[in-house]
Design an enzyme around this catalytic site. Structure first.
Site, PDB file in Angstrom:
ATOM      1  N   CYS A  42       0.823  -1.213   0.000  1.00  0.00           N
ATOM      2  CA  CYS A  42       0.000   0.000   0.000  1.00  0.00           C
ATOM      3  C   CYS A  42       0.856   1.261   0.000  1.00  0.00           C
ATOM      4  O   CYS A  42       2.029   1.241   0.331  1.00  0.00           O
ATOM      5  CB  CYS A  42      -0.848   0.054   1.273  1.00  0.00           C
ATOM      6  SG  CYS A  42      -2.208  -1.105   1.290  1.00  0.00           S
ATOM      7  N   CYS A  46      -2.974   4.928   2.514  1.00  0.00           N
ATOM      8  CA  CYS A  46      -4.088   3.986   2.309  1.00  0.00           C
ATOM      9  C   CYS A  46      -5.032   3.976   3.503  1.00  0.00           C
ATOM     10  O   CYS A  46      -4.614   3.920   4.654  1.00  0.00           O
ATOM     11  CB  CYS A  46      -3.576   2.571   2.063  1.00  0.00           C
ATOM     12  SG  CYS A  46      -4.921   1.439   1.640  1.00  0.00           S
ATOM     13  N   CYS A  73      -2.512  -3.075  -3.687  1.00  0.00           N
ATOM     14  CA  CYS A  73      -3.785  -2.907  -2.979  1.00  0.00           C
ATOM     15  C   CYS A  73      -4.825  -2.341  -3.945  1.00  0.00           C
ATOM     16  O   CYS A  73      -4.545  -1.399  -4.682  1.00  0.00           O
ATOM     17  CB  CYS A  73      -3.563  -1.959  -1.812  1.00  0.00           C
ATOM     18  SG  CYS A  73      -5.065  -1.430  -0.991  1.00  0.00           S
ATOM     19  N   CYS A  76      -5.927   1.570  -2.494  1.00  0.00           N
ATOM     20  CA  CYS A  76      -5.106   2.761  -2.726  1.00  0.00           C
ATOM     21  C   CYS A  76      -4.395   2.697  -4.070  1.00  0.00           C
ATOM     22  O   CYS A  76      -3.655   3.617  -4.416  1.00  0.00           O
ATOM     23  CB  CYS A  76      -4.096   2.971  -1.601  1.00  0.00           C
ATOM     24  SG  CYS A  76      -2.868   1.663  -1.441  1.00  0.00           S
TER      25      CYS A  76
END
Ligand SMILES: [Zn+2]
Length: 192
Positions: A42, A46, A73, A76
């Site tokens: 991330c 995030c 992810c 994000c």
């Protein structure tokens, strides 16, 4: 350009962890974090649940995280290249101040909409422009006040308010301090 003191290689794990736990967007692009228990990496900002510290590892680049076997992810979009580098945040802050310096105090509140903590914003701005936020606002106000004094016939009290001062006395104090002259004396000297 990323200021030296916050470049990824100078950051401590503690600092990175703090950025992760605060979802601090001003660190986006400077490093990525991956969570061992989920296999996902991330951006610092995030909004997904803050992982346990012991499951987290840090990478300078998304590439590094992928190479280590982590997946991007979905929330994000840590696989996408665009992010808000420091420069962009500083530019936005400057733009915001350029637009709102006339409105007393409000600029401080509006800066918060950029999603960076107050302390962090102060650091970023100083780093990029070499002046503090309030020094910058002061310079905008001074410039505008000088313009109004020399180019218009506006009353000094109106100028005080329209340049964002809460009152005439704070305007006088500020103006005298910056120029060595009272607003009226300045007008007399510079009026065409
Ligand atoms: Zn994420």
């Amino acid at each position: 350009m990323i200021p030296k003191d916050i470049a990824a290689d100078k950051m401590t794990p503690e600092e990175m962890w703090k950025a992760v736990s605060e979802n601090d967007a001003s660190y986006d692009g400077l490093f990525f974090y991956a969570v061992r228990s989920t296999g996902i990496y991330c951006r610092p900002s995030c909004k997904s649940k803050v992982p346990k510290r012991e499951n987290v590892c840090f990478f300078d680049t998304a590439e590094g995280a992928r190479t280590a076997g982590f997946r991007p992810c979905k929330r994000c979009r840590s696989d996408l290249a665009e992010y808000q580098p420091i420069r962009e945040i500083a530019d936005k802050a400057k733009q915001l101040l350029d637009d709102s310096f006339r409105r007393s105090c409000e600029w401080n509140r509006e800066l918060r909409q950029l999603g960076v903590s107050k302390r962090r914003m102060a650091e970023i701005f100083k780093e990029e422009y070499g002046v503090t936020l309030s020094e910058y606002v002061g310079s905008l106000r001074l410039k505008e006040a000088k313009r109004l004094l020399s180019d218009t016939g506006e009353e000094i009290i109106d100028i005080a308010y329209s340049t964002g001062f809460g009152g005439v006395s704070s305007f006088y104090r500020f103006f005298k301090n910056e120029t060595g002259l009272s607003p009226a004396a300045y007008r007399k000297e510079h009026c065409v």
